[in-house]
Design an enzyme around this catalytic site. Structure first.
Site, PDB file in Angstrom:
ATOM      1  N   HIS A 242       0.659  -1.316   0.000  1.00 57.38           N
ATOM      2  CA  HIS A 242      -0.071  -0.103  -0.221  1.00 57.38           C
ATOM      3  C   HIS A 242       0.802   1.220  -0.112  1.00 57.38           C
ATOM      4  CE1 HIS A 242       0.625   0.930   4.275  1.00 57.38           C
ATOM      5  NE2 HIS A 242       0.700  -0.212   4.505  1.00 57.38           N
TER       6      HIS A 242
ATOM      7  N   CYS B 286       2.563  -5.145   6.850  1.00 60.28           N
ATOM      8  CA  CYS B 286       2.481  -4.977   5.478  1.00 60.28           C
ATOM      9  C   CYS B 286       3.611  -4.148   4.961  1.00 60.28           C
ATOM     10  CB  CYS B 286       1.095  -3.935   5.615  1.00 60.28           C
ATOM     11  SG  CYS B 286      -0.505  -4.820   5.816  1.00 60.28           S
TER      12      CYS B 286
END
Length: 240
Positions: free
Chosen positions: A190, A209
Site C-alpha cells: 500500500h 504490511c
C-alpha cells in the site's frame, strides 16, 4: 578522509542499499562490521531461495526484498522498476509468502486489524480520547451500527469486539492505493501518508504490511487501470 576513501565509502553504501553520504554513520558502521564470510554465506543462502522460487515465477512478477526493504517489478527477466519500501519491524515482521495480486483499490478504506486495535489503538485512545476523531476512524458493531468511542472501556480489550474503519483521504494509513493478494496474514502492499520513512536507512516500521514508495508509478497499477477501464467499457456495452 582523502578522495579515494570517500569514493570507497560511497561505493560501499551504494552496494549495501544505504543512503549514500560518504560518511561512516551508524548504519554504515554496522554494515562494515559484518565479516565477509558472513556476507558470502548470506549470498549462498539467498541463492538457494532464488533457485527454489525461479521455476514457479511467471514472465511478470513483483518481488519484495524484506531485509533490503525494497521492491522490484520484473518483466521477462529484467527489472523494470525498483521501489523503496517500508516493511515490518522486528516484533511484527513481514511474513514470507507467495501469492497473486488480484485487486487494486484506489482511495481505500482502512479496516484496522484486531492486532493493531489490541496493540495500538487501545493505547492511543487512553493517551488521547480524540485520536479516532482526528484520524477519521469510525467504530461499528457486529450488526453494522456505528457506536461512539465513549461507549467502549479503553482500559480493557473490549475494543477488539468492534470493527474500526478509517475513511479515505490524505491521513488514511493506506494512502491512496492498496494492492491486495490472498494470504493468511492479512498483509498487503500500500501507499502511505508518512513518505519521510522512505528516506531512512533502516525502514522497518510497519506492522507487517509493505509500504511502497512512488506506488502510483508502478507498472502493476498501469495494468490495473487499463483492466479497470476495459471492464467499465464492457459493462456499459452490456447495459446498452
Amino acid at each position: 578522509m582523502d578522495a579515494d576513501t570517500d569514493r570507497a565509502i560511497r561505493a560501499f553504501q551504494a552496494r549495501h542499499g544505504l543512503i549514500v553520504t560518504g560518511e561512516v554513520d551508524e548504519a554504515t558502521f554496522y554494515a562494515m562490521s559484518v565479516p565477509a564470510a558472513d556476507r558470502l554465506n548470506q549470498l549462498y543462502l539467498n541463492l538457494q531461495r532464488v533457485q527454489r522460487l525461479a521455476p514457479n515465477l511467471s514472465d511478470r512478477y513483483v518481488v519484495v526484498n524484506i531485509p533490503a526493504a525494497s521492491i522490484e517489478a520484473v518483466e521477462l527477466g529484467t527489472v523494470a522498476q525498483r521501489h523503496t519500501a517500508v516493511v515490518g519491524r522486528a516484533d511484527r515482521a513481514t511474513p514470507i509468502l507467495d501469492s497473486k495480486i488480484y485487486q487494486i483499490n484506489f482511495n481505500p478504506y482502512w479496516h484496522v486489524p484486531k492486532s493493531i486495535i489490541r496493540r495500538d489503538l487501545t493505547k492511543y485512545m487512553q493517551e488521547d480520547p480524540e485520536y479516532l476523531t482526528k484520524f477519521r476512524i469510525h467504530i461499528y458493531d457486529s450488526k453494522g451500527n456505528e457506536i461512539q468511542a465513549n461507549q467502549i472501556d479503553w482500559t480493557t480489550e473490549e475494543a477488539v469486539n468492534y470493527m474500526f474503519r478509517q475513511e479515505p483521504g490524505a491521513e488514511n494509513s493506506m494512502g491512496h492505493v492498496k494492492i491486495n493478494f490472498h494470504n493468511k496474514y492479512d498483509v498487503y502492499l500500500h501507499d502511505t501518508p508518512t513518505k519521510s520513512l522512505f528516506g531512512q536507512n533502516a525502514r522497518f516500521h510497519s506492522s507487517g504490511c509493505v509500504r511502497v514508495s512512488a506506488v502510483n508509478e508502478t507498472r502493476v497499477l498501469v495494468a490495473a487501470r487499463q483492466w479497470r477501464l476495459g471492464f467499465e467499457q464492457c459493462r456499459r456495452r452490456l447495459q446498452l
